[in-house]
Design a protein around this motif. Sequence first.
Motif, PDB file in Angstrom:
ATOM      1  N   GLY A 168       1.027   3.956  -2.995  1.00 25.00           N
ATOM      2  CA  GLY A 168       0.791   5.439  -2.570  1.00 25.00           C
ATOM      3  C   GLY A 168       2.036   6.236  -3.040  1.00 25.00           C
ATOM      4  O   GLY A 168       1.664   7.298  -3.595  1.00 25.00           O
ATOM      5  N   ARG A 227       1.546   6.234  -7.274  1.00 25.04           N
ATOM      6  CA  ARG A 227       0.298   7.107  -7.597  1.00 25.04           C
ATOM      7  C   ARG A 227       0.117   8.208  -6.981  1.00 25.04           C
ATOM      8  O   ARG A 227      -1.011   9.116  -7.457  1.00 25.04           O
ATOM      9  N   LEU A 229       0.836  -1.308  -0.040  1.00 21.47           N
ATOM     10  CA  LEU A 229       0.032  -0.160   0.079  1.00 21.47           C
ATOM     11  C   LEU A 229       0.922   1.248   0.039  1.00 21.47           C
ATOM     12  O   LEU A 229       0.571   2.235  -0.504  1.00 21.47           O
ATOM     13  N   ILE A 230       1.888   1.314   0.799  1.00 23.40           N
ATOM     14  CA  ILE A 230       2.764   2.354   0.934  1.00 23.40           C
ATOM     15  C   ILE A 230       3.636   2.657  -0.557  1.00 23.40           C
ATOM     16  O   ILE A 230       3.700   3.719  -1.074  1.00 23.40           O
ATOM     17  N   GLU A 282      -1.232   8.797  -3.976  1.00 18.35           N
ATOM     18  CA  GLU A 282      -2.663   8.487  -3.557  1.00 18.35           C
ATOM     19  C   GLU A 282      -2.391   8.500  -1.935  1.00 18.35           C
ATOM     20  O   GLU A 282      -2.024   7.477  -1.123  1.00 18.35           O
ATOM     21  N   PRO A 283      -2.771   9.674  -1.235  1.00 12.46           N
ATOM     22  CA  PRO A 283      -2.738   9.634   0.238  1.00 12.46           C
ATOM     23  C   PRO A 283      -3.578   8.455   0.962  1.00 12.46           C
ATOM     24  O   PRO A 283      -3.297   8.372   2.107  1.00 12.46           O
ATOM     25  N   ALA A 284      -4.838   8.254   0.243  1.00 15.76           N
ATOM     26  CA  ALA A 284      -5.608   7.110   1.015  1.00 15.76           C
ATOM     27  C   ALA A 284      -4.929   5.732   1.022  1.00 15.76           C
ATOM     28  O   ALA A 284      -5.078   5.146   1.917  1.00 15.76           O
ATOM     29  N   ALA A 285      -3.953   5.621   0.117  1.00 15.46           N
ATOM     30  CA  ALA A 285      -3.237   4.333   0.430  1.00 15.46           C
ATOM     31  C   ALA A 285      -2.113   4.338   1.383  1.00 15.46           C
ATOM     32  O   ALA A 285      -2.233   3.457   2.249  1.00 15.46           O
ATOM     33  N   PHE A 286      -1.677   5.499   1.724  1.00  9.55           N
ATOM     34  CA  PHE A 286      -0.686   5.897   3.120  1.00  9.55           C
ATOM     35  C   PHE A 286      -1.724   5.628   4.299  1.00  9.55           C
ATOM     36  O   PHE A 286      -1.253   5.140   5.301  1.00  9.55           O
TER      37      PHE A 286
END
Length: 96
Positions: A41, A44, A37-38, A46-50
Amino acid sequence: MPRPTLTPEETALLVRLRQPHSLPMFELGYLVPSGLLIGFGFLRGEPAAFAAAFAVIATFSLWSLRAQSAGLALLRTILQKYETALDQAPPPRADG
């Protein structure tokens, strides 16, 4: 010394503690997906992945701390039973 009577939970904890440590599958089970996920993030942006990676790590860390706390309470009762058994044991004889 009389052997203390242990509950099944206490016996299971002692069996687990006596086993040699192997590959930490529990830790890998949540660290690998969090790492992915990191990485996603970063790639891409993507702050949602962090946030999801943080949530996974935080959840499993809190669960692990709770399990360790319960294990320590159980270990404390085991030690108290052995201390009581030692106190009830007759003193050693002095032969000679």
